[in-house]
Design a protein around this motif. Structure first.
Motif, short mmCIF file in Angstrom:
data_model
loop_
_atom_site.label_atom_id
_atom_site.label_comp_id
_atom_site.label_asym_id
_atom_site.label_seq_id
_atom_site.Cartn_x
_atom_site.Cartn_y
_atom_site.Cartn_z
N ARG A 1 0.83 -1.19 0.00
CA ARG A 1 0.00 0.00 0.00
C ARG A 1 0.87 1.24 0.00
NH1 ARG A 1 -2.18 3.31 3.93
NH2 ARG A 1 -1.21 2.08 5.61
N PHE A 2 0.47 2.25 -0.75
CA PHE A 2 1.18 3.52 -0.73
C PHE A 2 0.90 4.23 0.59
CE2 PHE A 2 1.56 8.10 -1.63
CZ PHE A 2 2.89 8.11 -2.07
N LEU A 3 1.95 4.66 1.24
CA LEU A 3 1.83 5.30 2.55
C LEU A 3 1.75 6.81 2.40
CD1 LEU A 3 4.57 3.28 4.48
CD2 LEU A 3 2.13 2.76 4.31
N SER A 4 0.97 7.42 3.25
CA SER A 4 0.98 8.88 3.31
C SER A 4 2.34 9.32 3.83
CB SER A 4 -0.11 9.38 4.25
OG SER A 4 0.19 9.02 5.59
N HIS A 5 2.62 10.62 3.71
CA HIS A 5 3.89 11.14 4.22
C HIS A 5 4.04 10.85 5.70
CE1 HIS A 5 4.68 14.26 0.80
NE2 HIS A 5 4.70 13.01 0.38
N GLU A 6 2.96 10.99 6.44
CA GLU A 6 3.01 10.75 7.88
C GLU A 6 3.27 9.27 8.18
OE1 GLU A 6 0.64 12.41 6.28
OE2 GLU A 6 1.15 14.45 6.94
N GLU A 7 2.63 8.40 7.42
CA GLU A 7 2.82 6.97 7.63
C GLU A 7 4.23 6.54 7.25
OE1 GLU A 7 -1.59 5.04 6.88
OE2 GLU A 7 -0.44 5.74 5.14
N LEU A 8 4.76 7.11 6.17
CA LEU A 8 6.12 6.78 5.76
C LEU A 8 7.12 7.22 6.83
CD1 LEU A 8 8.20 5.74 3.75
CD2 LEU A 8 8.08 7.96 2.58
N GLU A 9 6.96 8.43 7.33
CA GLU A 9 7.87 8.89 8.39
C GLU A 9 7.77 7.99 9.61
OE1 GLU A 9 8.75 12.76 11.27
OE2 GLU A 9 7.60 13.03 9.42
N ALA A 10 6.57 7.59 9.96
CA ALA A 10 6.40 6.72 11.12
C ALA A 10 7.09 5.37 10.88
CB ALA A 10 4.91 6.51 11.40
N ALA A 11 6.99 4.85 9.66
CA ALA A 11 7.64 3.58 9.34
C ALA A 11 9.15 3.71 9.41
CB ALA A 11 7.21 3.11 7.95
N LEU A 12 9.69 4.83 8.93
CA LEU A 12 11.13 5.06 9.00
C LEU A 12 11.59 5.19 10.45
CD1 LEU A 12 11.36 7.59 6.04
CD2 LEU A 12 12.39 5.32 6.06
N ARG A 13 10.83 5.92 11.23
CA ARG A 13 11.21 6.09 12.63
C ARG A 13 11.12 4.77 13.40
NH1 ARG A 13 12.28 11.15 14.07
NH2 ARG A 13 11.55 12.86 12.71
N ASP A 14 10.20 3.92 12.99
CA ASP A 14 10.08 2.60 13.64
C ASP A 14 11.32 1.75 13.37
OD1 ASP A 14 8.45 0.44 14.97
OD2 ASP A 14 8.78 -0.50 13.01
#
Length: 262
Positions: free
Chosen positions: A15-28
């Motif tokens: 699934r394509f992630l929103s900018h907020e979701e992508l940042e959260a995934a990177l921070r995770d």
């Protein structure tokens, strides 16, 4: 039977992630894999290492510091836009300095001298662990050869560095009588440089990771960089902590120290 079921029920498309979701995934990724979690760093920050073990860390980490501007120069040469090059080249200045005696590499040499190494010995890098050299060189090759998105995403470990810097400085000053604020001066500027660089890289990744596949590539690049940092500490732990098997070509306690230091 299981194989048949797997074939019958296809995996869902990424699934394509929103900018907020992508940042959260990177921070995770950082929350799970950044090297502040490594046992060697826990020992370092908690004052549980001997002076020679701290020396081994300072000596080996110098190679990583010295190769950062080499990595950044390789990336800079590939940036197609002058405005991007102007931003990225600041990283090289931060490490190499504007003049002799300036910059992050010089400050790391001061750190190494602060734990009694001679400058020439550190500069030679002749006795760093092979795993240190392999890991750092792999990072330089990665940035040189992979896509710009992956190269820039790999730098996002800087999102997490202020936390480890704060832990390191406070812990080492508290727990080692041979460490001074001057010894750790390298980290002072990194508290502002790293967040600045991370903000730019994160914005770039958000804007250029325009498909689920590109988002995954960015996350994989950050994971790779975390592994580069973690692997260096694995090697230090194995050689100088437990089981304490120092390779024959690596630094042995007592080598490369200023006369009268031990």
């Amino acid at each position: 039977m299981i194989a048949a079921l797997r074939h019958a029920v296809p995996e869902s498309e990424p699934r394509f992630l929103s900018h907020e979701e992508l940042e959260a995934a990177l921070r995770d990724i950082g929350a799970r894999r950044y090297h502040n979690l490594h046992p060697f760093h826990r020992l370092l920050h908690d004052g549980q290492l001997s002076k020679d073990q701290v020396r081994a860390w300072a000596l080996n980490r110098y190679y990583y510091q010295a190769m950062i501007p080499v990595k950044d120069a390789a990336l800079l040469a590939r940036l197609p836009d002058a405005s991007l090059r102007r931003i990225w080249r600041q990283r090289i200045v931060d490490h190499d300095g504007d003049h002799e005696g300036d910059g992050g590499i010089e400050r790391w040499l001061k750190l190494a001298e602060g734990v009694d190494f001679t400058r020439d010995y550190v500069l030679s890098t002749k006795s760093i662990l092979s795993a240190t050299r392999f890991s750092v060189d792999a990072y330089v090759h990665f940035v040189s050869e992979r896509s710009l998105l992956e190269a820039i995403a790999s730098s996002l470990t800087e999102m997490f560095s202020p936390t480890i810097i704060s832990e390191r400085v406070a812990g080492m000053l508290k727990n080692y009588d041979f460490i001074t604020k001057e010894t750790l001066a390298y980290f002072d500027k990194r508290l502002t440089q790293a967040p600045r660089d991370a903000d730019f890289a994160l914005d770039y990744v958000k804007r250029h990771a325009t498909t689920p596949e590109l988002q995954r590539a960015a996350m994989d690049a950050l994971t790779f960089k975390c592994t580069v940092l973690w692997t260096q500490l694995d090697a230090l732990y194995f050689a100088y902590v437990a089981p304490g098997m120092v390779p024959p070509d690596a630094w042995q306690p007592g080598e490369g120290l200023a006369r009268g230091r031990g």
